[in-house]
Design an enzyme around this catalytic site. Structure first.
Site, PDB file in Angstrom:
ATOM      1  N   THR D  46     -14.520  -4.813  60.221  1.00 50.33           N
ATOM      2  CA  THR D  46     -14.541  -4.092  58.945  1.00 50.33           C
ATOM      3  C   THR D  46     -13.129  -4.113  58.382  1.00 50.33           C
ATOM      4  OG1 THR D  46     -15.129  -2.067  57.774  1.00 50.33           O
ATOM      5  CG2 THR D  46     -14.369  -1.784  60.044  1.00 50.33           C
ATOM      6  N   GLU D  47     -13.033  -4.381  57.075  1.00 53.94           N
ATOM      7  CA  GLU D  47     -11.737  -4.667  56.447  1.00 53.94           C
ATOM      8  C   GLU D  47     -10.733  -3.523  56.610  1.00 53.94           C
ATOM      9  OE1 GLU D  47     -13.145  -5.298  52.481  1.00 53.94           O
ATOM     10  OE2 GLU D  47     -12.857  -3.218  51.866  1.00 53.94           O
ATOM     11  N   ASN D  48     -11.255  -2.297  56.772  1.00 51.41           N
ATOM     12  CA  ASN D  48     -10.355  -1.156  56.883  1.00 51.41           C
ATOM     13  C   ASN D  48      -9.798  -0.975  58.291  1.00 51.41           C
ATOM     14  OD1 ASN D  48     -13.173  -0.523  57.148  1.00 51.41           O
ATOM     15  ND2 ASN D  48     -12.639   1.636  57.330  1.00 51.41           N
ATOM     16  N   SER D  88      -5.342  -6.485  59.120  1.00 52.47           N
ATOM     17  CA  SER D  88      -6.774  -6.707  58.923  1.00 52.47           C
ATOM     18  C   SER D  88      -7.017  -7.809  57.897  1.00 52.47           C
ATOM     19  CB  SER D  88      -7.446  -5.410  58.469  1.00 52.47           C
ATOM     20  OG  SER D  88      -8.843  -5.596  58.368  1.00 52.47           O
TER      21      SER D  88
END
Lengths: 234, 217, 234, 217
Positions: D46-48, D88
């Site tokens: 997940t990008e976060n 990320s």
């Protein structure tokens, strides 16, 4: 000796003046420095340039900055809030300027500012309207866009734990923008849930080394817990 | 009386304020660590990924995984942090190190620094992190003897050795004196060799020297 | 299920062929993947391009690569060894090509390759012979040099501990180039001292996420220790 | 019979190999997570700032500090790792994510993707990480209904909505069929709406479609 903790929240943000550019941590609510934002509201500075990934969707604290009319410009990747129209109204009324940036460019541009990089070439955004007017370059047969660093006057970030030097660790996805933002501001101010004595953080697990932290506050809940502990020991 | 290297190192140490983040390069400048005042907390950075570096390791303190930029075994202070090389150099290049102290082959009156190679064609060139420190530290201090063994002055009009960085040196700490390079001037902050005198030194450097000794006393 | 451990050291480097560009971890001896380098020696690949900060001063394992005449070119910041003249002799005889790079450019160029950056502007090296022939640019009144990413076919790195997915943690200043090199190669091979079961590494302290590790070996000492443990339990 | 969104998601899941590192964007594509085969280990990004993301959190599993890119509370798998935003996105932009699955407003036959804004002047634009995924993932898969509610085909000759990325989409998984975009061709890997047929669909798209169903069966 070095102790970067500031007890008074308002004092922690006292040097933030009108027109400041401020990096504000958080991706959605996790990692958002709520008490520092509240202090900034109380401080009264206006015409701010706020760099925060979610702007209007960043949670209730940052929304108050917008609704109080304190923000001149936002640099972010995703300003749309599901549960609020505050940003939308300001934007559609032309009362706030928006620089929309792909999220990876946002993170990398902030890192570049912290790392002394004067600009970098990225494939992200090439051929889209978010790269319009930007310099491009063909490298090894692929198109790249030149992106600039985002420097700031201040960074307001949230971490889990600090030691007196300001070494920081974070918690789960609340880490997000904090560590990069800490590197890119003239003054970095952290809000932390816990404070431990020097040596209380394993040097191998520190995410933000103390060199990037100018001062920190502990959350009111943490301060109350500490006070209660001290009373119990007395 | 000219200063010994130890005395120069002590003088540099004396000029570094409490709470500063400092990189001492390799070799002679690392002597500065031995003279940091006890009443100040100075955080040492080593380019190979550490803040909060401690003293050189005694034989019973040696840890194979803990060396400094000069590949000397060192120790860890409370408050230390480890990070990887790109993060370490981002710290140096991004203007976060308050003071760096390096050696020098030559420093020009404009603040150019030459300290990574001579003009010898048979020597192996090596640059390490010197160019990054020269370009990135907030204050670049050079610690060196002012004259070579052959008697040539190392504070020069123009460097003849290849540059490490242009217009980057703020101060030169030497056995002969302490010099500040700013606004095209060479300011003498301190002079230890009274026999030579400011005029005598100016003649050797081939450049006017501004007497700034009162200003800092 | 995912288990990236390879037991045979020679098998771990079997796909390294003549002419490969290889990032080799280590700053001085700490962080140097000694057993992988020994396996590479045994593998026999020639005409290698080696990217390692200290080259000839990187320790005895990497020196053997040089003295065996297996290296065509070195990219490094500091090739001079105090206790060996192997590199010096090859270099002065014109038998090895040297690309000398300021150490920060080396680290940042490797990171750029891993992060999809096509090039970046840095102040380091401006006005020096190491920037000769490179494009420069004036940004906000300061001079910058354009630097290119360093991609590699393989990265050989040393870490302290891996889990079966290849998540890695390091130890003290042996961390150095490992984490960035792991991101910049087509195939990253790690050498580790310890292997723990999945879940044995706290997700907050992982330095190299498993996505960057293609396979790993454990050192012979570690393998012997494990075998002894198993015998003791049997 | 056209597929439901759940069925499309299951089909995407079926095409992702064991050991893959996958980003499922936000919204409908996250359904894919529910259909990943039990006998494969797929690592979700997940990008976060997380690898090894688990399922959506049940009410008693909610952790305020653990959300996904769509700001939904999620859980953590064994083997997970957290990292900051620049790390990320370096992962996404550097070509390390094996597969990303995103939604789409329009995909062109050349693989151009439009999925971040329409042409409405009164809507607030937001791009998030879509352009980074489009430019950086090894394989960009788009999961979408093939027609809008108004009946317009979303596989188009040329996108009329602003682009997210040019020539980046490798496959379109839709209720009507699965399409591979390569070498300027649109290859039909599967067709679920037999009534429409390849010829019928080609007429709507305005582009020839290559029947590649045998090739993958």
């Amino acid at each position: 000796m070095i102790n970067k903790e500031v007890e008074d929240h308002l004092e922690a943000v006292a040097d933030i003046v009108d027109g400041s550019t401020i990096l504000v941590g958080g991706f959605g609510p996790p990692g958002q420095p709520v008490e520092l934002i509240n202090a900034l509201l109380e401080n009264g500075a206006r015409e701010l340039v706020i760099v925060n990934n979610n702007a209007g969707a960043g949670g209730s604290a940052i929304l108050k900055l917008f609704s109080a009319g304190r923000v001149r410009k936002v640099i972010c990747s995703y300003p749309k809030a599901i549960d609020s129209t505050v940003f939308d109204e300001l934007y559609l009324a032309g009362k706030i300027e928006l620089e929309l940036v792909p999220q990876g460019n946002l993170a990398e541009r902030i890192r570049a500012a912290g790392a002394g990089i004067g600009g970098f070439y990225t494939r992200t955004g090439y051929g889209t309207e978010l790269a319009e007017g930007k310099e491009t370059r063909l490298i090894d047969g692929k198109h790249y866009v030149l992106e600039q660093p985002i420097h700031a006057d201040f960074a307001l970030i949230k971490a889990l734990t600090a030691d007196p030097w300001g070494n920081l660790v974070y918690r789960k996805t609340a880490r997000n923008f904090g560590p990069v933002m800490a590197t890119a501001a003239n003054v970095t101010i952290a809000e932390v849930t816990n404070v431990v004595p020097l040596g209380g953080l394993d040097p191998e697990i520190i995410v933000t080394p103390s060199i990037y932290v100018d001062r920190f506050i502990r959350t009111r809940a943490a301060a109350e817990r500490t006070a209660a502990d001290e009373r119990a020991q007395a | 009386m000219r200063l010994t290297r130890q005395q120069i190192a002590a003088r540099v140490a004396d000029d570094i304020p409490d709470g500063a983040y400092v990189n001492l390069g390799i070799g002679v400048p690392t002597l500065v660590a031995d003279y940091l005042p006890d009443d100040r907390q100075i955080v040492l950075h080593t380019e190979n990924g550490m803040l909060g570096m401690g003293h050189a390791a005694a034989p019973d303190e040696i840890d194979d995984d803990l060396i400094n930029a000069g590949k000397i075994y060192v120790t860890e202070e409370l408050g230390a942090a480890y990070f990887h090389h790109a993060d370490s150099f981002a710290m140096m290049r991004g203007g976060h190190i308050d003071y760096c102290v390096m050696g020098g082959y030559q420093v020009s009156v404009a603040g150019d620094l030459a300290n990574w190679r001579t003009n010898s064609v048979t020597s192996i060139p090596g640059v390490g992190g010197a160019m990054d420190l020269a370009a990135g530290a907030k204050h670049v201090y050079v610690l060196m003897d002012l004259f070579t063994k052959a008697g040539e002055c190392k504070l020069v009009q123009q460097c003849t050795y290849p540059l490490t960085g242009a217009e980057c040196v703020e101060r030169v700490y030497s056995d002969v004196g302490v010099f500040e390079l700013a606004d095209g001037e060479v300011r003498v902050l301190d002079l230890f060799d009274d026999e030579l005198g400011i005029e005598g030194l100016a003649a050797i450097v081939g450049s006017p020297l501004v007497d700034a000794r009162l200003a800092v006393s």
